[in-house]
Design a protein around this motif. Structure first.
Motif, short mmCIF file in Angstrom:
data_model
loop_
_atom_site.label_atom_id
_atom_site.label_comp_id
_atom_site.label_asym_id
_atom_site.label_seq_id
_atom_site.Cartn_x
_atom_site.Cartn_y
_atom_site.Cartn_z
N THR A 285 -3.45 -1.35 -11.09
CA THR A 285 -4.02 -0.14 -10.49
C THR A 285 -4.16 0.95 -11.54
O THR A 285 -5.16 1.64 -11.60
CB THR A 285 -3.10 0.38 -9.36
N ILE B 8 2.28 1.79 -3.47
CA ILE B 8 1.20 2.19 -4.39
C ILE B 8 0.86 3.67 -4.15
O ILE B 8 0.71 4.45 -5.09
CB ILE B 8 -0.04 1.28 -4.24
N LYS B 9 0.77 4.04 -2.87
CA LYS B 9 0.48 5.45 -2.55
C LYS B 9 1.59 6.37 -3.02
O LYS B 9 1.31 7.45 -3.56
CB LYS B 9 0.29 5.61 -1.03
N VAL B 10 2.82 5.94 -2.83
CA VAL B 10 3.95 6.76 -3.28
C VAL B 10 3.84 6.96 -4.80
O VAL B 10 3.94 8.08 -5.30
CB VAL B 10 5.30 6.08 -2.91
N GLN C 143 1.22 6.67 -6.78
CA GLN C 143 0.04 7.45 -7.19
C GLN C 143 0.14 8.93 -6.83
O GLN C 143 -0.54 9.75 -7.42
CB GLN C 143 -1.23 6.86 -6.55
N ASN C 144 0.95 9.24 -5.81
CA ASN C 144 1.03 10.63 -5.36
C ASN C 144 2.32 11.33 -5.73
O ASN C 144 2.60 12.41 -5.21
CB ASN C 144 0.83 10.69 -3.84
N ASN D 178 0.83 -1.22 0.00
CA ASN D 178 0.00 0.00 0.00
C ASN D 178 0.85 1.26 0.00
O ASN D 178 0.52 2.24 -0.65
CB ASN D 178 -0.93 0.04 1.22
N THR D 179 1.96 1.18 0.74
CA THR D 179 2.85 2.35 0.82
C THR D 179 3.42 2.67 -0.56
O THR D 179 3.36 3.82 -1.02
CB THR D 179 4.01 2.08 1.82
N ASN E 181 2.34 6.44 8.53
CA ASN E 181 0.89 6.66 8.61
C ASN E 181 0.11 5.43 8.20
O ASN E 181 -0.88 5.07 8.82
CB ASN E 181 0.48 7.85 7.72
N GLU E 182 0.57 4.77 7.13
CA GLU E 182 -0.11 3.56 6.66
C GLU E 182 -0.07 2.47 7.75
O GLU E 182 -1.05 1.79 7.98
CB GLU E 182 0.57 3.03 5.39
N ILE F 76 4.68 8.42 4.78
CA ILE F 76 3.56 7.63 4.22
C ILE F 76 3.55 6.25 4.87
O ILE F 76 2.51 5.77 5.31
CB ILE F 76 3.68 7.52 2.67
N ASN G 134 2.04 14.83 -6.58
CA ASN G 134 1.73 15.77 -5.48
C ASN G 134 2.95 16.07 -4.61
O ASN G 134 2.87 16.92 -3.72
CB ASN G 134 0.63 15.19 -4.58
#
Lengths: 179, 136
Positions: free
Chosen positions: B37, A54-56, A58-59, A51-52, A79-80, A76, A62
Protein backbone atom coordinates in the motif's frame (compact mmCIF):
# COMPACT_ATOMS: atom_id res chain seq x y z
CA UNK A 1 4.02 2.87 28.57
CA UNK A 2 1.71 5.85 28.56
CA UNK A 3 -0.67 6.17 25.66
CA UNK A 4 0.70 9.61 24.65
CA UNK A 5 4.19 8.19 24.43
CA UNK A 6 2.93 5.21 22.40
CA UNK A 7 1.13 7.53 19.98
CA UNK A 8 4.33 9.56 19.53
CA UNK A 9 6.16 6.32 18.70
CA UNK A 10 3.46 5.48 16.15
CA UNK A 11 3.89 8.89 14.51
CA UNK A 12 7.68 8.88 14.49
CA UNK A 13 8.98 7.23 11.27
CA UNK A 14 11.96 5.78 13.19
CA UNK A 15 9.83 3.99 15.81
CA UNK A 16 6.64 3.61 13.79
CA UNK A 17 7.23 0.06 12.59
CA UNK A 18 7.86 -1.43 16.05
CA UNK A 19 5.01 0.55 17.58
CA UNK A 20 2.61 -0.59 14.87
CA UNK A 21 3.63 -4.23 15.40
CA UNK A 22 2.76 -3.82 19.09
CA UNK A 23 -0.56 -2.26 18.21
CA UNK A 24 -1.25 -5.13 15.81
CA UNK A 25 -0.42 -7.78 18.41
CA UNK A 26 -2.55 -6.05 21.09
CA UNK A 27 -5.58 -5.40 18.95
CA UNK A 28 -5.86 -8.11 16.30
CA UNK A 29 -7.73 -10.65 18.46
CA UNK A 30 -10.23 -8.35 20.21
CA UNK A 31 -10.84 -6.45 16.97
CA UNK A 32 -11.37 -9.70 15.06
CA UNK A 33 -13.97 -10.79 17.62
CA UNK A 34 -15.68 -7.41 17.45
CA UNK A 35 -15.80 -7.45 13.65
CA UNK A 36 -16.79 -11.13 13.45
CA UNK A 37 -19.70 -10.51 15.81
CA UNK A 38 -20.99 -7.91 13.35
CA UNK A 39 -20.29 -9.51 9.96
CA UNK A 40 -20.62 -13.15 11.22
CA UNK A 41 -18.60 -14.77 8.43
CA UNK A 42 -14.87 -15.51 8.96
CA UNK A 43 -13.67 -14.50 5.47
CA UNK A 44 -15.60 -11.25 5.66
CA UNK A 45 -14.21 -10.58 9.13
CA UNK A 46 -10.70 -11.16 7.78
CA UNK A 47 -11.24 -8.63 4.98
CA UNK A 48 -12.70 -6.03 7.33
CA UNK A 49 -9.93 -6.56 9.90
CA UNK A 50 -7.29 -5.96 7.22
CA UNK A 51 -9.08 -2.83 5.99
CA UNK A 52 -9.35 -1.59 9.56
CA UNK A 53 -5.62 -1.91 10.25
CA UNK A 54 -4.75 -0.37 6.87
CA UNK A 55 -7.03 2.59 7.65
CA UNK A 56 -5.55 2.94 11.12
CA UNK A 57 -2.03 2.91 9.65
CA UNK A 58 -2.86 5.40 6.90
CA UNK A 59 -4.67 7.79 9.24
CA UNK A 60 -2.29 7.77 12.19
CA UNK A 61 -1.24 11.32 11.31
CA UNK A 62 -4.87 12.45 11.53
CA UNK A 63 -5.33 10.99 15.01
CA UNK A 64 -5.42 14.05 17.25
CA UNK A 65 -5.58 12.22 20.56
CA UNK A 66 -8.97 13.75 21.41
CA UNK A 67 -10.28 10.29 22.25
CA UNK A 68 -8.40 7.21 23.42
CA UNK A 69 -6.53 5.23 20.78
CA UNK A 70 -8.66 2.22 21.75
CA UNK A 71 -11.91 4.09 21.06
CA UNK A 72 -10.59 5.50 17.79
CA UNK A 73 -9.55 2.06 16.51
CA UNK A 74 -12.82 0.44 17.59
CA UNK A 75 -14.78 3.24 15.93
CA UNK A 76 -12.95 2.59 12.65
CA UNK A 77 -13.56 -1.17 12.98
CA UNK A 78 -17.25 -0.66 13.75
CA UNK A 79 -17.76 1.70 10.81
CA UNK A 80 -15.85 -0.59 8.46
CA UNK A 81 -17.94 -3.61 9.57
CA UNK A 82 -21.28 -1.82 9.18
CA UNK A 83 -20.29 -0.39 5.79
CA UNK A 84 -19.12 -3.83 4.66
CA UNK A 85 -22.28 -5.66 5.66
CA UNK A 86 -24.50 -2.96 4.14
CA UNK A 87 -22.61 -3.07 0.85
CA UNK A 88 -22.71 -6.86 0.74
CA UNK A 89 -26.45 -6.84 1.46
CA UNK A 90 -27.06 -4.24 -1.24
CA UNK A 91 -25.16 -6.32 -3.78
CA UNK A 92 -27.30 -9.34 -3.00
CA UNK A 93 -30.49 -7.27 -3.12
CA UNK A 94 -31.35 -7.83 0.54
CA UNK A 95 -31.35 -5.87 3.78
CA UNK A 96 -28.40 -6.34 6.12
CA UNK A 97 -30.62 -8.22 8.58
CA UNK A 98 -31.85 -10.57 5.82
CA UNK A 99 -28.25 -11.24 4.88
CA UNK A 100 -27.28 -11.92 8.50
CA UNK A 101 -30.30 -14.23 8.91
CA UNK A 102 -29.07 -16.21 5.92
CA UNK A 103 -25.60 -16.54 7.46
CA UNK A 104 -27.04 -17.58 10.85
CA UNK A 105 -29.26 -20.18 9.14
CA UNK A 106 -26.11 -21.73 7.69
CA UNK A 107 -23.98 -21.50 10.85
CA UNK A 108 -24.13 -25.24 11.49
CA UNK A 109 -22.40 -25.85 8.17
CA UNK A 110 -19.80 -23.11 8.79
CA UNK A 111 -16.36 -24.68 9.34
CA UNK A 112 -15.38 -21.68 11.47
CA UNK A 113 -18.25 -22.04 13.93
CA UNK A 114 -17.93 -24.39 16.89
CA UNK A 115 -21.19 -23.48 18.53
CA UNK A 116 -24.01 -25.66 19.76
CA UNK A 117 -27.78 -25.32 19.65
CA UNK A 118 -28.02 -22.63 22.34
CA UNK A 119 -25.37 -20.51 20.60
CA UNK A 120 -27.26 -20.69 17.31
CA UNK A 121 -30.47 -19.87 19.16
CA UNK A 122 -28.79 -16.85 20.75
CA UNK A 123 -27.62 -15.61 17.33
CA UNK A 124 -31.17 -15.98 16.01
CA UNK A 125 -32.53 -14.10 19.02
CA UNK A 126 -30.05 -11.25 18.46
CA UNK A 127 -31.31 -10.88 14.90
CA UNK A 128 -34.77 -9.99 16.22
CA UNK A 129 -33.33 -6.80 17.76
CA UNK A 130 -33.01 -3.44 16.00
CA UNK A 131 -29.53 -2.98 14.40
CA UNK A 132 -28.14 -0.60 17.04
CA UNK A 133 -29.44 -2.78 19.88
CA UNK A 134 -27.75 -5.81 18.28
CA UNK A 135 -24.47 -3.94 18.30
CA UNK A 136 -24.84 -2.80 21.91
CA UNK A 137 -25.75 -6.29 23.08
CA UNK A 138 -22.84 -7.95 21.25
CA UNK A 139 -20.31 -5.41 22.50
CA UNK A 140 -21.49 -5.69 26.10
CA UNK A 141 -22.32 -9.40 26.32
CA UNK A 142 -19.68 -11.09 24.17
CA UNK A 143 -16.83 -8.61 24.49
CA UNK A 144 -17.64 -7.10 27.89
CA UNK A 145 -16.80 -3.60 26.72
CA UNK A 146 -17.48 -1.06 29.48
CA UNK A 147 -20.37 1.33 28.94
CA UNK A 148 -18.20 4.48 29.04
CA UNK A 149 -15.84 3.02 26.44
CA UNK A 150 -18.80 1.92 24.32
CA UNK A 151 -20.18 5.43 24.66
CA UNK A 152 -17.09 7.00 23.05
CA UNK A 153 -17.00 4.33 20.32
CA UNK A 154 -20.67 4.61 19.36
CA UNK A 155 -21.25 8.24 20.27
CA UNK A 156 -24.24 7.32 22.47
CA UNK A 157 -24.78 8.29 26.10
CA UNK A 158 -24.07 5.72 28.80
CA UNK A 159 -27.69 5.90 29.98
CA UNK A 160 -29.04 5.16 26.53
CA UNK A 161 -26.62 2.24 26.15
CA UNK A 162 -27.66 0.73 29.50
CA UNK A 163 -31.34 1.05 28.59
CA UNK A 164 -30.66 -0.46 25.16
CA UNK A 165 -28.80 -3.43 26.66
CA UNK A 166 -31.49 -4.01 29.28
CA UNK A 167 -34.19 -4.06 26.58
CA UNK A 168 -32.08 -6.35 24.41
CA UNK A 169 -31.66 -8.86 27.26
CA UNK A 170 -35.42 -8.92 27.90
CA UNK A 171 -36.22 -9.49 24.21
CA UNK A 172 -33.60 -12.24 23.87
CA UNK A 173 -34.84 -14.04 26.98
CA UNK A 174 -38.43 -13.84 25.72
CA UNK A 175 -37.40 -15.15 22.30
CA UNK A 176 -35.50 -18.11 23.74
CA UNK A 177 -38.16 -18.97 26.33
CA UNK A 178 -40.93 -18.81 23.73
CA UNK A 179 -39.11 -21.13 21.33
CA UNK B 1 -38.69 -26.33 32.51
CA UNK B 2 -36.59 -23.50 34.02
CA UNK B 3 -36.93 -20.07 32.47
CA UNK B 4 -33.89 -19.00 30.47
CA UNK B 5 -32.09 -16.02 32.00
CA UNK B 6 -29.11 -14.71 30.12
CA UNK B 7 -27.21 -13.74 33.27
CA UNK B 8 -28.11 -16.84 35.32
CA UNK B 9 -26.47 -19.39 33.10
CA UNK B 10 -22.83 -19.83 32.35
CA UNK B 11 -21.84 -17.24 29.81
CA UNK B 12 -22.72 -18.25 26.26
CA UNK B 13 -19.85 -17.58 23.91
CA UNK B 14 -20.37 -16.55 20.29
CA UNK B 15 -19.12 -19.93 19.05
CA UNK B 16 -17.08 -18.31 16.29
CA UNK B 17 -13.65 -19.80 15.63
CA UNK B 18 -10.71 -19.11 13.34
CA UNK B 19 -8.47 -21.40 11.25
CA UNK B 20 -5.31 -22.69 12.98
CA UNK B 21 -2.50 -20.12 13.01
CA UNK B 22 -4.84 -17.47 11.67
CA UNK B 23 -3.56 -14.60 13.81
CA UNK B 24 0.14 -15.16 13.10
CA UNK B 25 -0.59 -15.51 9.38
CA UNK B 26 -2.73 -12.39 9.59
CA UNK B 27 0.17 -10.27 10.86
CA UNK B 28 2.45 -11.48 8.05
CA UNK B 29 -0.19 -10.88 5.41
CA UNK B 30 -1.05 -7.43 6.73
CA UNK B 31 2.60 -6.35 6.86
CA UNK B 32 3.00 -7.42 3.23
CA UNK B 33 -0.11 -5.46 2.28
CA UNK B 34 0.98 -2.38 4.17
CA UNK B 35 4.32 -2.32 2.36
CA UNK B 36 2.44 -2.75 -0.91
CA UNK B 37 0.00 0.00 0.00
CA UNK B 38 2.86 2.35 0.88
CA UNK B 39 4.53 1.68 -2.50
CA UNK B 40 1.24 2.09 -4.33
CA UNK B 41 0.67 5.42 -2.63
CA UNK B 42 4.11 6.63 -3.79
CA UNK B 43 3.60 5.36 -7.34
CA UNK B 44 0.20 7.01 -7.55
CA UNK B 45 1.53 10.32 -6.28
CA UNK B 46 4.38 10.37 -8.85
CA UNK B 47 2.01 9.41 -11.66
CA UNK B 48 -0.47 11.99 -10.47
CA UNK B 49 2.20 14.72 -10.47
CA UNK B 50 3.27 13.79 -13.99
CA UNK B 51 -0.31 13.69 -15.13
CA UNK B 52 -1.10 17.11 -13.68
CA UNK B 53 2.06 18.61 -15.20
CA UNK B 54 1.18 17.16 -18.63
CA UNK B 55 -2.36 18.49 -18.51
CA UNK B 56 -1.13 21.92 -17.38
CA UNK B 57 1.40 22.01 -20.25
CA UNK B 58 -1.28 21.05 -22.80
CA UNK B 59 -3.63 23.71 -21.44
CA UNK B 60 -0.95 26.41 -21.61
CA UNK B 61 -0.04 25.48 -25.21
CA UNK B 62 -3.72 25.40 -26.23
CA UNK B 63 -4.41 28.76 -24.59
CA UNK B 64 -1.33 30.35 -26.13
CA UNK B 65 -2.25 29.00 -29.58
CA UNK B 66 -5.80 30.37 -29.27
CA UNK B 67 -4.63 33.84 -28.23
CA UNK B 68 -2.00 33.90 -30.97
CA UNK B 69 -4.51 32.84 -33.64
CA UNK B 70 -6.98 35.50 -32.48
CA UNK B 71 -4.35 38.24 -32.54
CA UNK B 72 -2.91 37.28 -35.90
CA UNK B 73 -6.06 36.34 -37.80
CA UNK B 74 -8.87 38.31 -36.26
CA UNK B 75 -7.31 41.79 -35.94
CA UNK B 76 -7.04 42.60 -39.66
CA UNK B 77 -10.69 41.74 -40.03
CA UNK B 78 -11.82 43.90 -37.12
CA UNK B 79 -12.56 47.07 -39.10
CA UNK B 80 -14.19 45.15 -41.95
CA UNK B 81 -16.34 43.18 -39.52
CA UNK B 82 -17.32 46.39 -37.78
CA UNK B 83 -18.38 47.98 -41.07
CA UNK B 84 -20.40 44.93 -42.03
CA UNK B 85 -22.02 44.88 -38.63
CA UNK B 86 -23.04 48.54 -38.85
CA UNK B 87 -24.33 48.22 -42.41
CA UNK B 88 -26.33 45.10 -41.53
CA UNK B 89 -27.89 46.74 -38.51
CA UNK B 90 -29.87 49.61 -39.95
CA UNK B 91 -31.49 50.28 -36.59
CA UNK B 92 -28.21 51.77 -35.37
CA UNK B 93 -28.59 55.52 -35.79
CA UNK B 94 -25.91 58.12 -36.03
CA UNK B 95 -26.81 59.16 -32.48
CA UNK B 96 -25.99 55.66 -31.28
CA UNK B 97 -22.63 55.91 -32.99
CA UNK B 98 -21.96 59.33 -31.49
CA UNK B 99 -22.51 58.00 -27.99
CA UNK B 100 -19.90 55.31 -28.66
CA UNK B 101 -17.24 57.80 -29.67
CA UNK B 102 -15.02 59.39 -27.07
CA UNK B 103 -13.24 62.75 -27.28
CA UNK B 104 -10.14 61.25 -28.86
CA UNK B 105 -12.16 59.54 -31.59
CA UNK B 106 -13.87 62.82 -32.43
CA UNK B 107 -10.51 64.62 -32.58
CA UNK B 108 -9.21 61.96 -34.94
CA UNK B 109 -12.24 62.38 -37.15
CA UNK B 110 -11.81 66.17 -37.25
CA UNK B 111 -8.19 65.75 -38.32
CA UNK B 112 -9.31 63.51 -41.17
CA UNK B 113 -11.96 66.04 -42.15
CA UNK B 114 -9.46 68.93 -42.11
CA UNK B 115 -7.20 67.00 -44.43
CA UNK B 116 -10.02 66.64 -46.92
CA UNK B 117 -11.53 70.11 -46.94
CA UNK B 118 -11.29 70.52 -50.71
CA UNK B 119 -13.03 67.17 -51.29
CA UNK B 120 -15.84 68.20 -48.97
CA UNK B 121 -16.30 71.50 -50.82
CA UNK B 122 -16.56 69.62 -54.09
CA UNK B 123 -19.02 67.17 -52.58
CA UNK B 124 -21.20 70.02 -51.34
CA UNK B 125 -21.28 71.62 -54.74
CA UNK B 126 -22.14 68.42 -56.54
CA UNK B 127 -24.76 67.20 -54.14
CA UNK B 128 -28.18 68.62 -54.76
CA UNK B 129 -29.85 67.47 -51.54
CA UNK B 130 -27.10 68.73 -49.24
CA UNK B 131 -29.60 70.87 -47.36
CA UNK B 132 -31.52 67.79 -46.26
CA UNK B 133 -28.36 66.35 -44.72
CA UNK B 134 -27.52 69.62 -43.01
CA UNK B 135 -30.95 70.00 -41.44
CA UNK B 136 -30.80 66.44 -40.18
Amino acid sequence: MEEKEFILQLLNPKTQNNAFQKLLSDYKRPLYNHIRNIVLDHDDANDVLQNTFIKVFQNLNNFKGESKLYSWIYRIATNESITFINKKAKLSGATSNELKSKIVENLEADTHFDGNEIQIKLQKAILTLPEKQQLVFKMRYFQEIKYDEMSTILGTSVGALKASYHLAVKKIENFINKD
Amino acid sequence: MNEFKINDKNKITSGFSTPDGYFSDFSLELNKKLKLTKTEVNVISINKKRWITSVAAILIVALAATIYTKLVIENPEDSLEMENYISNHSEISQYDLITLLDKKDIENLSIELNNNNSKIDKEFLNTSNIEDYLTE
